[in-house]
Design an enzyme around this catalytic site. Structure first.
Site, PDB file in Angstrom:
ATOM      1  N   GLU A 129       0.810  -1.211   0.020  1.00  0.00           N
ATOM      2  CA  GLU A 129       0.011  -0.147  -0.060  1.00  0.00           C
ATOM      3  C   GLU A 129       0.777   1.365  -0.094  1.00  0.00           C
ATOM      4  O   GLU A 129       0.990   1.989   0.867  1.00  0.00           O
ATOM      5  CB  GLU A 129      -0.762  -0.017   1.399  1.00  0.00           C
ATOM      6  CG  GLU A 129      -1.795  -1.367   1.051  1.00  0.00           C
ATOM      7  CD  GLU A 129      -2.815  -1.664   2.147  1.00  0.00           C
ATOM      8  OE1 GLU A 129      -2.763  -0.791   3.126  1.00  0.00           O
ATOM      9  OE2 GLU A 129      -3.472  -2.636   2.234  1.00  0.00           O
ATOM     10  N   ARG A 160       1.762  -8.177   0.809  1.00  0.00           N
ATOM     11  CA  ARG A 160       1.053  -7.672   1.920  1.00  0.00           C
ATOM     12  C   ARG A 160       1.447  -7.586   3.187  1.00  0.00           C
ATOM     13  O   ARG A 160       1.736  -6.648   3.980  1.00  0.00           O
ATOM     14  CB  ARG A 160      -0.511  -8.166   1.794  1.00  0.00           C
ATOM     15  CG  ARG A 160      -1.246  -7.797   2.954  1.00  0.00           C
ATOM     16  CD  ARG A 160      -2.811  -8.330   2.819  1.00  0.00           C
ATOM     17  NE  ARG A 160      -3.586  -8.308   4.001  1.00  0.00           N
ATOM     18  CZ  ARG A 160      -4.554  -7.484   4.147  1.00  0.00           C
ATOM     19  NH1 ARG A 160      -4.802  -6.685   3.036  1.00  0.00           N
ATOM     20  NH2 ARG A 160      -5.177  -7.687   5.481  1.00  0.00           N
ATOM     21  N   ARG A 164      -3.266  -8.304  11.509  1.00  0.00           N
ATOM     22  CA  ARG A 164      -4.107  -9.176  12.537  1.00  0.00           C
ATOM     23  C   ARG A 164      -3.351  -9.688  13.422  1.00  0.00           C
ATOM     24  O   ARG A 164      -3.724 -10.722  14.243  1.00  0.00           O
ATOM     25  CB  ARG A 164      -4.387 -10.518  11.465  1.00  0.00           C
ATOM     26  CG  ARG A 164      -4.930 -10.302  10.059  1.00  0.00           C
ATOM     27  CD  ARG A 164      -6.488  -9.922  10.301  1.00  0.00           C
ATOM     28  NE  ARG A 164      -7.250  -9.500   9.196  1.00  0.00           N
ATOM     29  CZ  ARG A 164      -7.153  -8.318   8.749  1.00  0.00           C
ATOM     30  NH1 ARG A 164      -6.730  -7.325   9.174  1.00  0.00           N
ATOM     31  NH2 ARG A 164      -8.085  -8.356   7.363  1.00  0.00           N
ATOM     32  N   HIS A 201      -4.058   3.089   5.425  1.00  0.00           N
ATOM     33  CA  HIS A 201      -3.849   2.059   4.422  1.00  0.00           C
ATOM     34  C   HIS A 201      -4.415   2.575   2.954  1.00  0.00           C
ATOM     35  O   HIS A 201      -5.019   3.628   3.076  1.00  0.00           O
ATOM     36  CB  HIS A 201      -4.809   0.697   4.905  1.00  0.00           C
ATOM     37  CG  HIS A 201      -4.188   0.335   6.084  1.00  0.00           C
ATOM     38  ND1 HIS A 201      -3.895  -1.202   5.952  1.00  0.00           N
ATOM     39  CD2 HIS A 201      -4.045   0.568   7.456  1.00  0.00           C
ATOM     40  CE1 HIS A 201      -3.432  -1.612   7.203  1.00  0.00           C
ATOM     41  NE2 HIS A 201      -3.713  -0.467   7.936  1.00  0.00           N
ATOM     42  N   GLU A 236      -8.621   4.224   4.463  1.00  0.00           N
ATOM     43  CA  GLU A 236      -8.265   3.595   3.337  1.00  0.00           C
ATOM     44  C   GLU A 236      -8.236   4.775   2.279  1.00  0.00           C
ATOM     45  O   GLU A 236      -9.361   5.073   1.725  1.00  0.00           O
ATOM     46  CB  GLU A 236      -9.250   2.511   3.145  1.00  0.00           C
ATOM     47  CG  GLU A 236      -9.646   1.217   4.179  1.00  0.00           C
ATOM     48  CD  GLU A 236      -8.398   0.371   3.875  1.00  0.00           C
ATOM     49  OE1 GLU A 236      -7.603   0.407   3.024  1.00  0.00           O
ATOM     50  OE2 GLU A 236      -8.292  -0.469   4.824  1.00  0.00           O
TER      51      GLU A 236
HETATM   52  O1  0X9 Z   1      -8.364  -5.711   6.492  1.00  0.00           O
HETATM   53  C1  0X9 Z   1      -7.466  -4.640   6.702  1.00  0.00           C
HETATM   54  O2  0X9 Z   1      -6.532  -5.150   7.472  1.00  0.00           O
HETATM   55  C2  0X9 Z   1      -7.848  -3.238   6.337  1.00  0.00           C
HETATM   56  N1  0X9 Z   1      -7.984  -3.299   4.884  1.00  0.00           N
HETATM   57  S1  0X9 Z   1      -6.743  -3.310   3.791  1.00  0.00           S
HETATM   58  O3  0X9 Z   1      -7.543  -3.527   2.207  1.00  0.00           O
HETATM   59  N2  0X9 Z   1      -5.789  -2.227   3.925  1.00  0.00           N
HETATM   60  O4  0X9 Z   1      -6.248  -4.538   3.938  1.00  0.00           O
HETATM   61  C3  0X9 Z   1      -8.892  -2.735   7.127  1.00  0.00           C
HETATM   62  C4  0X9 Z   1      -8.756  -2.894   8.735  1.00  0.00           C
HETATM   63  C5  0X9 Z   1      -9.835  -2.224   9.314  1.00  0.00           C
HETATM   64  N3  0X9 Z   1      -9.931  -2.409  10.731  1.00  0.00           N
HETATM   65  C6  0X9 Z   1     -10.559  -3.284  11.349  1.00  0.00           C
HETATM   66  N4  0X9 Z   1     -11.213  -4.163  10.908  1.00  0.00           N
HETATM   67  N5  0X9 Z   1     -10.396  -3.390  12.836  1.00  0.00           N
HETATM   68 ZN    ZN Z   2      -4.069  -2.373   4.224  1.00  0.00          ZN
END
Ligand code: 0X9
Ligand code: ZN
Length: 412
Positions: free
Chosen positions: A184, A235, A252, A301, A378
């Site tokens: 990103e 990623r 995560r 992001h 985002e």
């Molecule tokens: O999936 C993600 O980690 C984020 N989107 S990305 O396309 N940049 O990978 C969104 C994260 C949003 N935050 C939470 N779900 N806590």
């Molecule tokens: Zn991301």
């Protein structure tokens, strides 16, 4: 000094021509996702090898050439209206690479400096610039190494604070992570643009500097470099999880509602245990240092033009206790972007407008880290031309994003 710059430029050009993962004949589909249930249905493809969701709303999905027929059949059978928008992803990556190489060659000849927003800066360029700022503006800036990665790269933070670049302990702290996701690139550049504005035009931003800023622009340097040298679509970080699969999704891996995920090869693999990764640990210990003043956390992001507030780990979603304030802050920021010509950001809870995800940095910041406010931004992506922005668009997107940082920082 010029010699060093020329050497670095040439070394980068050589690296850029090293063997790269090819995306020849990979397709990208633009898909209309009308309802949340439809997104869930589409997301069942997420862990299939050769399927890559380019934006979290699931509108754009990249497909391996051999899966094309099966995927199209699925879309038709389930009445997804869709369009093939990129016929060969490799062509768009080649164009990006060619632009970068030509740009860097021209710069070696002209001796121009790094500080422009017409190319994607590599980690070393970013770190050199941060160090230059610290040397030139000691009353405003300090830079620290906050950790080392698995591949022994430094993770660096920059503190921008009117008290000699040190967090005062009496002002609110705005904390920013950029580049948690390697590919990103636009997010990293928008954070660099923020740093540039705040430091080099500090007289214009007194209202933003009533806060102390702690920023980690490249939170995942191993992954970021890998996305430049070897695989544009990378990623995760570069921790070798198994013999076959590399990388933990740092978004995560945080220790708040962390959840075990079995598939180490998945692009969203959460790590063996919570906060297993050095990058995560570096961010968390930096946050912990300023525990009493932590006010606003921004995870930057791409892409999707979204301002997301926590929590994102549960569905039906559990809103943060001060959700009303989050929404108001988000809407104000949205209006600030609209006032400079857009785009029109959508404000909402991440689990509601996207999907549930455990162990993300925004949830950690507000749920466990001690922040009052937390958002994932985002930012704008690359239209129909590629994953991220064409380099010529960096400035436009970064200027829009700057309005979000400014509006939120003035709002706390
Ligand atoms: O999936 C993600 O980690 C984020 N989107 S990305 O396309 N940049 O990978 C969104 C994260 C949003 N935050 C939470 N779900 N806590
Ligand atoms: Zn991301």
């Amino acid at each position: 000094m010029k010699c060093t710059v020329a050497f670095v430029m040439l070394a980068l050009a050589v690296l850029a021509t090293a063997e790269q993962v090819s995306y020849r004949n990979y397709k990208v589909y633009q898909i209309q996702v009308a309802a949340k249930e439809q997104l869930a249905q589409l997301k069942r493809w997420e862990d299939v090898d050769g399927v890559d969701f380019w934006d979290p709303s699931g509108r754009r999905v990249m497909i391996h050439p051999q899966l094309q027929e099966k995927f199209e059949n699925f879309l038709k059978a389930n009445h997804f209206s869709h369009e093939l928008i990129i016929d060969d992803v490799e062509t768009t990556i080649e164009a990006e690479r060619k632009y970068d190489q030509e740009y860097r060659r021209a710069r070696v000849v002209s001796g121009r400096s790094t500080v422009d927003f017409e190319h994607f800066w590599r980690t070393q360029e970013i770190y050199d610039y941060m160090d230059e700022l610290a040397a030139e503006y000691p009353s405003l800036v300090s830079v620290e190494v906050i950790g080392q990665t698995h591949e022994n790269r430094e993770i660096k933070s920059i503190t921008i604070a009117t008290t000699n670049g040190q967090v005062s302990g009496s002002k609110p702290v705005v904390f920013i992570d950029g580049g948690v996701h390697a590919r990103e690139w636009g997010a990293i550049m928008s954070v660099m643009y923020l740093i540039h504005e705040l430091v080099e035009h500090s007289d214009m931003y007194a209202d933003m500097l009533v806060n102390d800023w702690v920023i980690v622009p490249v939170a995942n340097p191993d992954g970021y470099e890998f996305s430049h040298t070897s695989n544009r679509m990378w990623r995760k970080n570069r921790f070798p999880v198994t013999i076959l699969c590399t990388g933990v999704d740092l978004n995560r891996n945080f220790d708040y509602m962390w959840n075990f995920s079995a598939n180490a090869c998945s692009d969203t693999y959460a790590g063996a245990i919570a906060a297993s990764e050095k990058e995560t640990q570096a961010l968390v210990s930096l946050m912990n240092r300023y525990r009493n003043n932590l006010t606003l956390y921004l995870a930057v992001h791409t892409y999707g033009d979204l301002i997301l507030y926590p929590f994102g780990y549960a569905w039906p979603f559990i809103p943060v206790s001060n959700a009303v304030e989050h929404i108001a802050m988000g809407q104000k920021a949205r209006s600030a972007v609209l006032a400079v010509g857009g785009p029109d950001y959508t404000v909402g809870n991440s689990a509601e407008i996207l999907y549930t995800a455990y162990g993300a940095s925004d949830d950690y910041a507000v749920g466990a880290g001690g922040f009052t406010y937390g958002f994932t931004l985002e930012l704008t992506g690359g239209g129909n031309q590629g994953f991220d922005l064409p380099a010529t668009e960096i400035q436009r997107v970064a200027q829009a994003a700057f309005q979000i940082y400014k509006s939120m920082a003035e709002d706390i």
